[in-house]
Design an enzyme around this catalytic site. Structure first.
Site, PDB file in Angstrom:
ATOM      1  N   HIS A 167      26.497  15.336  11.248  1.00 40.87           N
ATOM      2  CA  HIS A 167      25.539  15.416   9.939  1.00 40.87           C
ATOM      3  C   HIS A 167      24.424  16.339   9.814  1.00 40.87           C
ATOM      4  O   HIS A 167      24.163  16.749   8.666  1.00 40.87           O
ATOM      5  CB  HIS A 167      24.716  13.869  10.254  1.00 40.87           C
ATOM      6  CG  HIS A 167      24.035  13.194   9.164  1.00 40.87           C
ATOM      7  ND1 HIS A 167      24.519  13.012   8.009  1.00 40.87           N
ATOM      8  CD2 HIS A 167      22.918  12.415   8.996  1.00 40.87           C
ATOM      9  CE1 HIS A 167      23.873  12.743   6.980  1.00 40.87           C
ATOM     10  NE2 HIS A 167      22.725  12.195   7.582  1.00 40.87           N
TER      11      HIS A 167
ATOM     12  N   HIS B  30      11.042  24.552  14.522  1.00 38.94           N
ATOM     13  CA  HIS B  30      12.020  25.295  15.015  1.00 38.94           C
ATOM     14  C   HIS B  30      13.564  24.949  14.082  1.00 38.94           C
ATOM     15  O   HIS B  30      14.212  25.884  13.840  1.00 38.94           O
ATOM     16  CB  HIS B  30      12.481  24.575  16.578  1.00 38.94           C
ATOM     17  CG  HIS B  30      13.449  25.553  17.404  1.00 38.94           C
ATOM     18  ND1 HIS B  30      13.288  26.631  17.129  1.00 38.94           N
ATOM     19  CD2 HIS B  30      14.483  25.093  17.991  1.00 38.94           C
ATOM     20  CE1 HIS B  30      14.533  27.082  18.130  1.00 38.94           C
ATOM     21  NE2 HIS B  30      15.068  26.238  18.544  1.00 38.94           N
TER      22      HIS B  30
ATOM     23  N   HIS C 194      22.719  25.960  25.028  1.00 41.42           N
ATOM     24  CA  HIS C 194      22.127  26.321  23.749  1.00 41.42           C
ATOM     25  C   HIS C 194      21.307  27.653  24.123  1.00 41.42           C
ATOM     26  O   HIS C 194      21.360  28.694  23.077  1.00 41.42           O
ATOM     27  CB  HIS C 194      21.030  25.278  23.676  1.00 41.42           C
ATOM     28  CG  HIS C 194      20.362  25.499  22.215  1.00 41.42           C
ATOM     29  ND1 HIS C 194      20.956  25.986  21.112  1.00 41.42           N
ATOM     30  CD2 HIS C 194      18.852  25.436  21.864  1.00 41.42           C
ATOM     31  CE1 HIS C 194      19.992  25.829  19.928  1.00 41.42           C
ATOM     32  NE2 HIS C 194      18.898  25.524  20.690  1.00 41.42           N
TER      33      HIS C 194
ATOM     34  N   HIS D 238      13.813   8.912   4.315  1.00 50.54           N
ATOM     35  CA  HIS D 238      15.141   9.734   4.533  1.00 50.54           C
ATOM     36  C   HIS D 238      16.347   9.183   3.612  1.00 50.54           C
ATOM     37  O   HIS D 238      16.897  10.178   3.071  1.00 50.54           O
ATOM     38  CB  HIS D 238      15.446   9.819   5.879  1.00 50.54           C
ATOM     39  CG  HIS D 238      16.774  10.862   6.301  1.00 50.54           C
ATOM     40  ND1 HIS D 238      17.619  10.549   7.106  1.00 50.54           N
ATOM     41  CD2 HIS D 238      17.025  11.804   5.605  1.00 50.54           C
ATOM     42  CE1 HIS D 238      18.442  11.396   7.169  1.00 50.54           C
ATOM     43  NE2 HIS D 238      18.057  12.321   6.310  1.00 50.54           N
TER      44      HIS D 238
ATOM     45  N   GLU E 241      12.945   5.792   8.014  1.00 56.81           N
ATOM     46  CA  GLU E 241      14.342   5.899   7.806  1.00 56.81           C
ATOM     47  C   GLU E 241      14.659   5.710   6.369  1.00 56.81           C
ATOM     48  O   GLU E 241      15.370   6.342   5.934  1.00 56.81           O
ATOM     49  CB  GLU E 241      14.913   4.882   8.634  1.00 56.81           C
ATOM     50  CG  GLU E 241      16.414   4.596   8.249  1.00 56.81           C
ATOM     51  CD  GLU E 241      17.236   5.659   8.822  1.00 56.81           C
ATOM     52  OE1 GLU E 241      18.689   5.671   8.286  1.00 56.81           O
ATOM     53  OE2 GLU E 241      16.996   6.894   9.242  1.00 56.81           O
TER      54      GLU E 241
END
Length: 350
Positions: free
Chosen positions: A142, A311, A253, A80, A77
């Site tokens: 986000h 992906h 999706h 990031h 975290e």
């Protein structure tokens, strides 16, 4: 153009291109953070247990006794956050370097300011992701915000290239047509659906492809799966929706992927005769095909980390290619007298 201005422009061009690459990396690091369930690795923001680096277990317990420290997730975290902060500094550097050129005709000062505004909003979404405990709406926004930053970096770079070439931006350009608008809308919708799948942990809600759990149209709860006004829960780690709601999200999706493919195909057919656009449209369709295959593989192989990251990289590539194709289309020469488009001979015969 003076030597100082030329040097400044070369630096701006380099930094804006670095921004495109670096934003792609930040997006992938963010997705990696989510895929290893490290989104709440630090229970506070912007620090981690009140520190700028991951503390030891004793200090973490003193700060947040109800959130035991998991060192690996906390560091993921914080990595990031570090790279996202570095990206923000890059945006500020571009703004400062371009300030002296802002009054020159054609300089993309508005794009630079918009980039700063979006990166600030992204920082706020990063904070809300933690404080609202991975609320799906915030997590999805986000992701979309990160892609918006990517697009703005790319657009800034392209506008800077045009400005450096002596184009003040006043020459007529093609206006957006409904087909281009539809393609962009379908891509935006599919990106949002992908974020919604991820934030609600619906990636493997369906077993098998093209059927879902052995059925072409399984039991689905669309109202719950796409209930966008639910209250903020205590914690959305691993999701809170029941199986039928997650199946609805996964099926949405899949349907979105089909609609996007048809939209891109229509766009390619419509403009295939334009030699300047053909390589970009061909690349766009090729990447869409690979991306579709990666989506199927993620379902069949139960969402391995490396494949899920690929992906996401495919989604980034689709965004960049559609934007580049749109740029090439808009930059095609326009006959001022007739208003018709002229394809440059150098692209046709080169």
């Amino acid at each position: 153009m003076g030597e100082e201005v030329a040097g400044r422009l070369r630096l701006l061009l380099s930094l804006s291109l670095i921004g495109v690459v670096f934003t792609s990396v930040v997006i992938l690091v963010g997705v990696w953070t989510r895929l290893v369930d490290a989104g709440l690795g630090c229970p506070d923001w912007p620090g981690c247990y009140g520190r700028l680096v991951v503390p030891d277990a004793e200090r973490a317990m003193a700060h947040s006794p109800d959130a035991p420290l998991e060192v690996f997730k906390a560091w993921v975290e914080m990595i990031h956050r570090y790279v996202a902060s570095a990206l923000g500094l890059l945006v500020i550097a571009l703004l400062v370097l371009g300030a002296r050129l802002r009054r020159r005709p054609g300089y993309p000062w508005g794009v630079s300011v918009a980039l700063l505004a979006v990166i600030l909003v992204q920082g706020a979404f990063g904070a809300f992701t933690v404080t609202l405990k991975l609320w799906p709406q915030v997590v999805t926004l986000h992701l979309l915000g990160g892609l918006a930053v990517l697009l703005l970096f790319l657009w800034l770079h392209l506008r800077l290239r045009r400005f450096t070439a002596g184009d003040d931006g006043r020459a007529p350009r093609r206006r957006l047509t409904p087909l281009w608008g539809l393609a962009m809308l379908l891509l935006l919708l599919q990106l949002a659906l992908g974020g919604w799948v991820s934030s609600n942990y619906a990636g493997i809600a369906c077993q098998g492809f093209p059927t879902c759990n052995g059925q072409w149209w399984p039991a689905m709860d669309w109202s719950e799966g796409f209930h966008l006004t639910q209250t903020v829960g205590p914690n959305y780690l691993h999701g809170q929706l029941h199986a039928d709601a997650r199946v609805a999200i996964q099926q949405g999706h899949r349907l979105g992927a089909l609609a996007l493919g048809l939209g891109l195909l229509a766009l390619a057919i419509r403009h295939w005769q334009e030699a300047r656009l053909r390589p970009w449209l061909g690349a766009l369709m090729a990447v869409y095909g690979v991306q579709f295959g990666l989506g199927v593989a993620n379902v069949l192989l139960w969402l391995p980390l490396w494949l899920a990251l690929l992906h996401t990289a495919g989604a980034v590539a689709l965004v960049l290619l559609l934007a580049l194709a749109l740029w090439q289309w808009r930059e095609s020469a326009v006959d001022v007298k007739t208003g018709t488009t002229r394809v440059d001979k150098e692209w046709v015969h080169g």
